[in-house]
Design an enzyme around this catalytic site. Structure first.
Site, short mmCIF file in Angstrom:
data_model
loop_
_atom_site.label_atom_id
_atom_site.label_comp_id
_atom_site.label_asym_id
_atom_site.label_seq_id
_atom_site.Cartn_x
_atom_site.Cartn_y
_atom_site.Cartn_z
N GLY A 141 0.78 -1.23 0.00
CA GLY A 141 0.00 0.00 0.00
C GLY A 141 0.81 1.28 0.00
N ARG A 201 -13.87 5.34 -12.68
CA ARG A 201 -13.18 4.72 -13.81
C ARG A 201 -14.14 3.92 -14.68
NH1 ARG A 201 -10.24 5.03 -9.14
NH2 ARG A 201 -7.97 5.04 -9.25
N ASP A 268 -8.99 0.47 -15.68
CA ASP A 268 -9.05 1.11 -14.36
C ASP A 268 -8.19 2.37 -14.32
OD1 ASP A 268 -6.93 -0.88 -14.58
OD2 ASP A 268 -6.39 -0.34 -12.54
#
Length: 484
Positions: A141, A201, A268
């Site tokens: 992350g 998206r 995406d």
């Protein structure tokens, strides 16, 4: 806390409900060292009055801004190199807030398209590297500091060239050592915040369609239509797709005119407003090369420079497929078929803008586009992409400057003559721009990989941010020169 009366929070994504995102918390970073704050962008949303300490609190520790409900990791799916992946979503970022832009403070790309003041757009504050979420899978992350520096540089360069782009809003170094397989490790960490005109998206719609949720597709269409394409009538799903097609064609044309290669045009990484964002292995062309790729892992050249229109159209067809749950196929197909004509039209406009001349009608504009590409193609490695647009900005008004400059020997021959005749047909657009000192420089402002690596090397080896900030200052100068 924000003292500016221009700050107008409006967290509209939450209107959709809990099935579109997950509440999350930011990572607790060992340090927060402010490396970049975009006060020019902050002034468009009333946040330029924050002190550095307040800035770090909101964009390093992610204390919610007033009127914002807190971070949410958005859910979406997507095709990655044309392979469908249902395990995506915000894995190292989240939506930190939404707010209205000050009326009339539109981005450079909007000013290029129209001289009229736009109403305040709804903008997102989105993060990158803010910690793990339910969609992180096995990743940490985090964002490398180098990745953050590269995104700042890409966004600033594209804005200077009039390309629709998110703006790098904040970059804070976070004091962690990250392990990465594609760069020397351990490497420094950072958290980035971008200011973007929607993070919805194509893959957001694909996720709803994947689960067969007509209600979710309907809700997404109405949400995105009302907020980002209000000119489309309520319930007009093909009209909504047509608006996204037009915006995407405009974006793709601006990329090509800028010599930009996005690198990863997965579904995406494309959004409903036609704005580039989430920069990874981007590159700018050193010279005309249709097969030039930005990503080392794009071994088939799927997202090569000249294949970007094809890639964007393919992604649009996937969006159209998701919308079939909410509309008949025939009008959706008709909307998709508008991409080709829209792209060619926008490409002509993009090249006119880059050359600083006015339109003379479709035939003359197409002739200028064709002769410009022919000149770049013939010159090949002998002529870099960007210098042509620097030398000949303003058309005839730049003749003496270009023919006395360092590339004078390039500007001769039959192909050049064809280009020059086509260019000189067109009147200069705001020729007073040539009085800016940026056009007195012999060389243009470029963003080639060697310079990017040199900027990073100064930071990595000596913690010297001077080349980075000097580059940003030069980009600001050319942005002002081209788009005063």
């Amino acid at each position: 806390m924000p003292a500016s009366s221009a700050y107008r929070p409006e967290p509209r994504f939450f209107d959709l409900g809990g099935e579109y995102g997950d509440p999350v918390r930011a990572a607790d970073f060992p340090e927060t060292r402010l490396r970049f704050r975009n006060d020019r962008a902050a002034a468009t949303v009333g946040l330029e009055t924050l002190t550095d300490a307040e800035w770090i609190a909101h964009f390093g520790r992610f204390e919610p801004l007033p009127g914002q409900p807190g971070p949410v990791a958005m859910r979406y799916h997507g095709h990655q190199f044309r392979h469908y992946n249902p395990d995506l979503g915000d894995g190292r970022g989240f939506l930190a807030g939404q707010l209205r832009e000050t009326p009339g403070a539109q981005a450079v790309s909007d000013r290029v398209a129209s001289d009229s003041a736009l109403p305040g757009r709804l903008l997102d504050l989105g993060t990158k590297g803010s910690g793990t979420t339910p969609w992180s899978r096995s990743a940490d992350g985090r964002l490398t500091l180098k990745g953050g520096v590269r995104e700042v540089l890409a966004a600033e360069m594209l804005e200077a060239q009039g390309v629709p782009t998110s703006r790098a809003f904040s970059l804070i170094e976070t004091g962690e050592e990250l392990e990465r397989g594609d760069e020397p490790s351990p490497t420094r960490s950072a958290v980035l915040v971008r200011l973007s005109h929607s993070h919805i998206r194509f893959g957001t719609f694909q996720r709803a369609a994947y689960f067969g949720r007509v209600d979710m597709v309907d809700a997404l269409v109405e949400h995105a239509r009302a907020l980002y394409h209000p000119e489309v009538a309520e319930g007009d799903v093909p009209g909504f797709l047509r608006a996204v097609v037009e915006a995407s064609a405009r974006l793709t044309a601006r990329w090509v005119a800028a010599g930009f290669v996005h690198g990863v045009l997965n579904t995406d990484n494309l959004n409903v407003t036609g704005e580039s964002f989430d920069y990874g292995p981007w590159r700018f062309l050193p010279y005309y090369e249709p097969g030039f790729t930005a990503a080392y892992f794009d071994q088939t050249g799927l997202y090569a420079f000249a294949r970007q229109p094809e890639a964007v159209f393919w992604a649009l067809t996937q969006l159209g497929g998701a919308l079939k749950l909410a509309a008949d196929a025939e009008p959706l197909t008709e909307a998709l078929n508008g991409f080709g004509p829209a792209y060619i039209r926008e490409l002509r406009t993009a090249f006119l803008n880059r050359l600083g001349v006015k339109s003379l009608g479709e035939a003359a504009d197409q002739r200028l586009l064709d002769t410009t590409l022919a000149l770049l193609r013939e010159a090949g490695e002998a002529a870099r992409w960007e210098p042509l647009f620097h030398d000949w900005f303003g058309g005839f008004a730049s003749s003496a400057r270009a023919l006395a400059g360092p590339r004078a020997k390039l500007w001769q021959g039959k192909t050049f003559d064809n280009f020059r005749y086509s260019l000189f047909e067109h009147e200069p657009d705001r020729p007073e721009r040539l009085e800016n000192p940026a056009f007195a420089r012999p060389e243009p402002e470029e963003m080639l990989i060697d310079e990017v690596e040199a900027i990073w090397a100064a930071i990595a080896e000596a913690d010297d941010w001077t080349p980075f900030h000097e580059k940003l200052a030069r980009l600001a100068a050319i942005r002002t020169a081209r788009h005063p």
